[in-house]
Design a protein around this motif. Structure first.
Motif, PDB file in Angstrom:
ATOM      1  N   LYS A  94      -0.770   2.052  -6.482  1.00 19.26           N
ATOM      2  CA  LYS A  94      -1.732   1.186  -6.232  1.00 19.26           C
ATOM      3  C   LYS A  94      -1.697  -0.006  -7.546  1.00 19.26           C
ATOM      4  N   ALA A 122      -5.438   3.633   0.984  1.00 13.37           N
ATOM      5  CA  ALA A 122      -5.223   4.972  -0.208  1.00 13.37           C
ATOM      6  C   ALA A 122      -4.868   6.523   0.106  1.00 13.37           C
ATOM      7  N   LYS A 125      -3.761   9.583  -5.139  1.00 12.22           N
ATOM      8  CA  LYS A 125      -4.627   9.285  -6.584  1.00 12.22           C
ATOM      9  C   LYS A 125      -3.944   7.788  -6.839  1.00 12.22           C
ATOM     10  N   GLN A 128      -0.930   4.149  -2.866  1.00  8.65           N
ATOM     11  CA  GLN A 128      -1.480   3.485  -0.968  1.00  8.65           C
ATOM     12  C   GLN A 128      -0.239   3.346  -0.152  1.00  8.65           C
TER      13      GLN A 128
END
Length: 139
Positions: A94, A122, A125, A128
């Motif tokens: 991400k 996503a 955590k 993506q």
């Protein structure tokens, strides 16, 4: 089940994986999300296969980081065993995470590799997923 595991199960479902599908995993390393990997294997009720599989696969899960080299080459390599109409899920760190891949790089690399970018979601955590497909050709 912890929040991360529940999120991973939901992500596996959003990726469209179903029992009996053959999913090829490329680019695995020690930074990949193990909860997501387990959720995917639970969703397909099998282990994912690697690049040595030697048969067609329904989808490819490609873990990719900014320092992994040329994304176009990685995407082209992902097409090797992919069945017609199959999907490549490009998993990238991400934004703000180490080795994050710029969205513009994906948008530029996909058409060069002969792919169309459809959605990005996503999935954990730190990761993506971008859905890439081969464009439909007119009959």
């Amino acid at each position: 089940m912890g929040g991360g595991a529940a999120q991973a199960v939901g992500a596996a479902e959003r990726l469209g994986f179903k029992p009996g599908m053959v999913i090829q995993e490329l680019g695995w390393d020690n930074d990949t999300d193990d909860e997501l990997r387990v959720a995917i294997e639970d969703a397909i009720d099998a282990d994912m296969v690697d690049s040595d599989y030697g048969n067609v696969v329904d989808a490819v899960l490609l873990w990719w980081r900014a320092d992994d080299g040329d994304l176009v080459d990685g995407l082209v390599d992902s097409l090797t065993d992919l069945v017609g109409g199959g999907v490549i899920w490009l998993l990238t760190p991400k934004v703000g995470r180490p080795n994050c891949v710029d969205a513009a790089d994906i948008a530029e690399a996909a058409p060069i590799a002969g792919l169309s970018q459809t959605t990005t979601a996503a999935v954990s955590k730190d990761w993506q997923a971008t859905r890439l497909v081969t464009p439909k050709t007119p009959a």
